[in-house]
Design a protein around this motif. Sequence first.
Motif, PDB file in Angstrom:
ATOM      1  N   TYR A  21       0.837  -1.200   0.000  1.00 32.86           N
ATOM      2  CA  TYR A  21       0.000   0.000   0.000  1.00 32.86           C
ATOM      3  C   TYR A  21       0.872   1.250   0.000  1.00 32.86           C
ATOM      4  N   CYS A  22       0.645   2.086  -0.989  1.00 30.56           N
ATOM      5  CA  CYS A  22       1.400   3.328  -1.137  1.00 30.56           C
ATOM      6  C   CYS A  22       0.464   4.398  -1.644  1.00 30.56           C
ATOM      7  N   GLU A  83      -2.974  10.636  -4.602  1.00 28.18           N
ATOM      8  CA  GLU A  83      -3.497   9.297  -4.368  1.00 28.18           C
ATOM      9  C   GLU A  83      -4.221   9.220  -3.024  1.00 28.18           C
ATOM     10  N   ILE A  84      -5.052   8.195  -2.882  1.00 27.58           N
ATOM     11  CA  ILE A  84      -5.718   7.904  -1.622  1.00 27.58           C
ATOM     12  C   ILE A  84      -4.683   7.805  -0.496  1.00 27.58           C
ATOM     13  N   SER A  85      -5.041   8.310   0.667  1.00 27.56           N
ATOM     14  CA  SER A  85      -4.223   8.068   1.853  1.00 27.56           C
ATOM     15  C   SER A  85      -4.650   6.740   2.461  1.00 27.56           C
ATOM     16  N   GLU A  90      -0.098   2.322   5.134  1.00 27.59           N
ATOM     17  CA  GLU A  90       0.992   2.742   4.251  1.00 27.59           C
ATOM     18  C   GLU A  90       2.236   1.871   4.473  1.00 27.59           C
ATOM     19  N   ASP A  91       2.831   1.445   3.379  1.00 30.25           N
ATOM     20  CA  ASP A  91       4.064   0.649   3.370  1.00 30.25           C
ATOM     21  C   ASP A  91       3.836  -0.790   3.861  1.00 30.25           C
ATOM     22  N   GLN A  92       2.576  -1.194   4.019  1.00 31.58           N
ATOM     23  CA  GLN A  92       2.274  -2.547   4.478  1.00 31.58           C
ATOM     24  C   GLN A  92       1.795  -3.402   3.304  1.00 31.58           C
ATOM     25  N   GLU A  93       2.051  -4.683   3.374  1.00 33.34           N
ATOM     26  CA  GLU A  93       1.536  -5.603   2.372  1.00 33.34           C
ATOM     27  C   GLU A  93       0.217  -6.196   2.851  1.00 33.34           C
ATOM     28  N   LEU A  94      -0.511  -6.802   1.918  1.00 33.36           N
ATOM     29  CA  LEU A  94      -1.875  -7.238   2.184  1.00 33.36           C
ATOM     30  C   LEU A  94      -1.981  -8.169   3.381  1.00 33.36           C
ATOM     31  N   ASP A  95      -1.101  -9.149   3.477  1.00 31.74           N
ATOM     32  CA  ASP A  95      -1.181 -10.114   4.583  1.00 31.74           C
ATOM     33  C   ASP A  95      -1.050  -9.430   5.943  1.00 31.74           C
TER      34      ASP A  95
END
Length: 212
Positions: A21-22, A83-85, A90-95
């Motif tokens: 997520y960015c 972009e959306i906040s 932020e900076d995390q992956e889906l899992d």
Amino acid sequence: MTLKIYLLRHGETTYSQRGAYCGAIDAELTLEGKQMAQFFAEAYRSIPWTDVYVSPMKRAIATAQPLCDALGLTMQIRDGLSEISYGAWEDQELDTVRQHYEQDYLRWQTDPAWNPPTGGETAVQIAARALPVITEIESRCKTGNVLVVSHKATIRIILCSLLGIDIGRYRDRINAPAASVSIVKFATYGPMLEVLGDRSYMPEYLRNRAGT
């Protein structure tokens, strides 16, 4: 002659490549992302551009830069195109998000129009800041070709809004791969989608790169 808006998503970043997520992170383009921007400039430089509107984020500016440099165009920077906040995501992956923010994630999946990422923005909030930019373009440019360089979620929400699609379904109805271009013509009866998520202008090795 009618008005056409070309909605260009920025080129590849390390975040889009790995699916993290960015949104508010001001990420740079990767080498391949810069190549995407250059190929776009080469493919679209023959169009008689009326104006160029760009998100203030580095990845969007860097994507617009080759075309603007080649043709001497001045970017119109608009905060509404950011972009959306993603807030705490932020900076995390889906899992990781699913593990630590399960309920917020489920609500966001169900209806992102009104449910934000933890501490982030809803689709309604994004539409409220992005659509005035489109209205500005319509009022200033009755005809011609206008380039809008923005981001994945923001572009999809703009397109849903223009086409009468529930913005809560923006992730389910519209795709916008890295450096893809979508074209909307403002015709007699309103906005008409002519092209969606096209990347045919770039070579196959870039089109086939993994990423979101």
